[in-house]
Design an enzyme around this catalytic site. Sequence first.
Site, PDB file in Angstrom:
ATOM      1  N   LEU A  38      38.684 -20.993  14.195  1.00  0.00           N
ATOM      2  CA  LEU A  38      38.424 -21.410  12.820  1.00  0.00           C
ATOM      3  C   LEU A  38      38.862 -22.841  12.583  1.00  0.00           C
ATOM      4  O   LEU A  38      39.969 -23.241  12.945  1.00  0.00           O
ATOM      5  CB  LEU A  38      39.164 -20.477  11.848  1.00  0.00           C
ATOM      6  CG  LEU A  38      39.045 -20.807  10.366  1.00  0.00           C
ATOM      7  CD1 LEU A  38      38.909 -19.537   9.535  1.00  0.00           C
ATOM      8  CD2 LEU A  38      40.250 -21.622   9.869  1.00  0.00           C
ATOM      9  N   ASN A  40      39.155 -25.558   9.277  1.00  0.00           N
ATOM     10  CA  ASN A  40      38.940 -25.796   7.850  1.00  0.00           C
ATOM     11  C   ASN A  40      39.370 -27.216   7.489  1.00  0.00           C
ATOM     12  O   ASN A  40      38.822 -28.148   8.087  1.00  0.00           O
ATOM     13  CB  ASN A  40      39.513 -24.694   6.954  1.00  0.00           C
ATOM     14  CG  ASN A  40      40.992 -24.430   7.082  1.00  0.00           C
ATOM     15  OD1 ASN A  40      41.481 -24.027   8.131  1.00  0.00           O
ATOM     16  ND2 ASN A  40      41.725 -24.618   5.998  1.00  0.00           N
ATOM     17  N   ASP A  41      40.270 -27.437   6.567  1.00  0.00           N
ATOM     18  CA  ASP A  41      40.475 -28.744   5.951  1.00  0.00           C
ATOM     19  C   ASP A  41      40.575 -29.900   6.951  1.00  0.00           C
ATOM     20  O   ASP A  41      41.326 -29.814   7.939  1.00  0.00           O
ATOM     21  CB  ASP A  41      41.783 -28.760   5.155  1.00  0.00           C
ATOM     22  CG  ASP A  41      41.861 -27.676   4.106  1.00  0.00           C
ATOM     23  OD1 ASP A  41      40.967 -26.834   4.037  1.00  0.00           O
ATOM     24  OD2 ASP A  41      42.859 -27.679   3.357  1.00  0.00           O
ATOM     25  N   GLN A  57      42.660 -28.486  10.205  1.00  0.00           N
ATOM     26  CA  GLN A  57      43.272 -27.170  10.253  1.00  0.00           C
ATOM     27  C   GLN A  57      42.538 -26.331  11.300  1.00  0.00           C
ATOM     28  O   GLN A  57      41.309 -26.221  11.269  1.00  0.00           O
ATOM     29  CB  GLN A  57      43.159 -26.503   8.886  1.00  0.00           C
ATOM     30  CG  GLN A  57      44.062 -27.122   7.828  1.00  0.00           C
ATOM     31  CD  GLN A  57      45.495 -26.671   7.987  1.00  0.00           C
ATOM     32  OE1 GLN A  57      45.872 -25.592   7.548  1.00  0.00           O
ATOM     33  NE2 GLN A  57      46.310 -27.508   8.597  1.00  0.00           N
ATOM     34  N   TYR A 100      50.298 -26.411   7.468  1.00  0.00           N
ATOM     35  CA  TYR A 100      49.196 -26.580   6.523  1.00  0.00           C
ATOM     36  C   TYR A 100      48.811 -28.059   6.382  1.00  0.00           C
ATOM     37  O   TYR A 100      49.372 -28.931   7.035  1.00  0.00           O
ATOM     38  CB  TYR A 100      49.578 -25.968   5.181  1.00  0.00           C
ATOM     39  CG  TYR A 100      49.326 -24.470   5.097  1.00  0.00           C
ATOM     40  CD1 TYR A 100      49.195 -23.678   6.233  1.00  0.00           C
ATOM     41  CD2 TYR A 100      49.228 -23.828   3.870  1.00  0.00           C
ATOM     42  CE1 TYR A 100      48.966 -22.315   6.155  1.00  0.00           C
ATOM     43  CE2 TYR A 100      48.998 -22.457   3.775  1.00  0.00           C
ATOM     44  CZ  TYR A 100      48.871 -21.713   4.914  1.00  0.00           C
ATOM     45  OH  TYR A 100      48.645 -20.361   4.818  1.00  0.00           O
ATOM     46  N   SER A 101      47.881 -28.315   5.474  1.00  0.00           N
ATOM     47  CA  SER A 101      47.215 -29.616   5.419  1.00  0.00           C
ATOM     48  C   SER A 101      48.159 -30.761   5.058  1.00  0.00           C
ATOM     49  O   SER A 101      49.230 -30.564   4.475  1.00  0.00           O
ATOM     50  CB  SER A 101      46.067 -29.569   4.418  1.00  0.00           C
ATOM     51  OG  SER A 101      45.028 -28.756   4.893  1.00  0.00           O
ATOM     52  N   ASP A 161      49.774 -29.893   0.769  1.00  0.00           N
ATOM     53  CA  ASP A 161      48.710 -30.876   1.019  1.00  0.00           C
ATOM     54  C   ASP A 161      49.119 -32.303   0.663  1.00  0.00           C
ATOM     55  O   ASP A 161      48.450 -32.984  -0.114  1.00  0.00           O
ATOM     56  CB  ASP A 161      47.420 -30.510   0.268  1.00  0.00           C
ATOM     57  CG  ASP A 161      46.996 -29.066   0.447  1.00  0.00           C
ATOM     58  OD1 ASP A 161      47.333 -28.495   1.501  1.00  0.00           O
ATOM     59  OD2 ASP A 161      46.343 -28.501  -0.454  1.00  0.00           O
TER      60      ASP A 161
END
Length: 471
Positions: A38, A40-41, A57, A100-101, A161
């Site tokens: 996966l 993502n961001d 991510q 995380y981002s 973030d």
Amino acid sequence: MKESDLLHQIVRSLLAGQLKAAADPHRPRWHLAAPVGLLNDPNGFIEHDGRYHLFYQWNPLGCEHRNKGWGHVTSTDLLHWQHESVALLPTEAYESHGCYSGSAVSDEQGRLTLIYTGNVKFPDGSRTAYQCLARADGEGGFEKLGPVLDLPAGYSGHVRDPKVWHDGQQWLMVLGARTLDDKGEVLLYRGETLQSWQRVGSIAGSGHGGLGEFGYMWECPDLFPLGARHVLISCPQGIAPVGEDYRNLYQCGWLAGDFDGERFEHGAFHELDRGFEFYAPQTTRDSQGRRLLFGWLGLPEENEMSQPTIPYGWIHQMSCPRELFWQDEWLCQRPVAELEALKGEQIRFEGTLGEFPGLAIDSAWLDLDLCGEGSLWFGAVAELVWQPGRITLRRQNWQSGVWETRSSPWAGGRITVLCDRSSLECFIDEGRHSLSARYFPGEKPQLSSGNGDDGCKICLNHWPLSACLVQ
């Protein structure tokens, strides 16, 4: 989990999954996607020492939102990308449930430095978050320096973030946040160094700047100057649809205004992309002075886990790289000029809709000049519909089979559509609005005429786009 154990699992996942993922007919030819698992961001988008760096991510062990670390690719031209060593893996207590981002900067000594959120969840269902640093170690990896900012008082565990930049005098950081009474905000911090931060306050969000109630969480904030004004891009969650606006589960939009280092006086909120999938974008200013952007062509929690790429062991992709610019005080987007190099031999059609012969759109660039009312089909599962004042993108939902729509104002100007196997990115009025979507038409989709007056005239320029895969 120990880093060595995670690396063994990642190597096994890559060896077992890369050929399978590459065999998927929906796999992009020139957009960025993770080799397996996966994506993502976009994270840490920066030009540093003559190379563009894009982190993302990444769950390399599956298609679920778990095991989040940072993948890493680099390029000199925004076209040809090279895989680098995995940048971050969730191996420390302060990031136990994911790296995380965040963003990237060149620090005071010119070293590439990452700022990211360490996510921690507790057995009772509560959570916390730490803003953390990692610095390039000179050997292709990153040395973790640990947390530099704890959870602020008055906020839930949803503070994340970080986007960090230097304004010439000090470091500044914006963070997405959720208050204890479920109001989404963007927090501003300042620092003399990357290790020491002081909270300035909340500069945007629900109840701020005349917005009224505007969501319970604002993710992925990005504040930057563009021309004479500042722009704040962010992703509010918890906004109900209003007519043709805010039709997605979560929104992504922009505010323009004036920022004095402490306060951000802004106008109305506008959607950045009015399509089906576009979220968590991040920008950077490059050495040419351009403000560039990557977005995630995905959306959390909305039909993700039924995408037909999952049996092939991968999910999601980035948008094309885009350049931001002003047009009559409106924030606009266009594909970066470098993408022109992928164009093959041009095919031009001028005539009526009824005469249109059909064209291959597996990987293509289309420039459309349209009038009247009509439509064009992208395979059999997406349709671009035009009428005076409005462009509508229709798509058959791959999970339910229901036809769904997203619309944009249209002043009658040129429409550019970038196609790449399972994605469409439509730029309306030469970038004033955009409509982006994933769709899954099968192999060798065709562009064909749809409904409308057979006498409706169209002018269409078509270029096939060559493959530009990550190496």
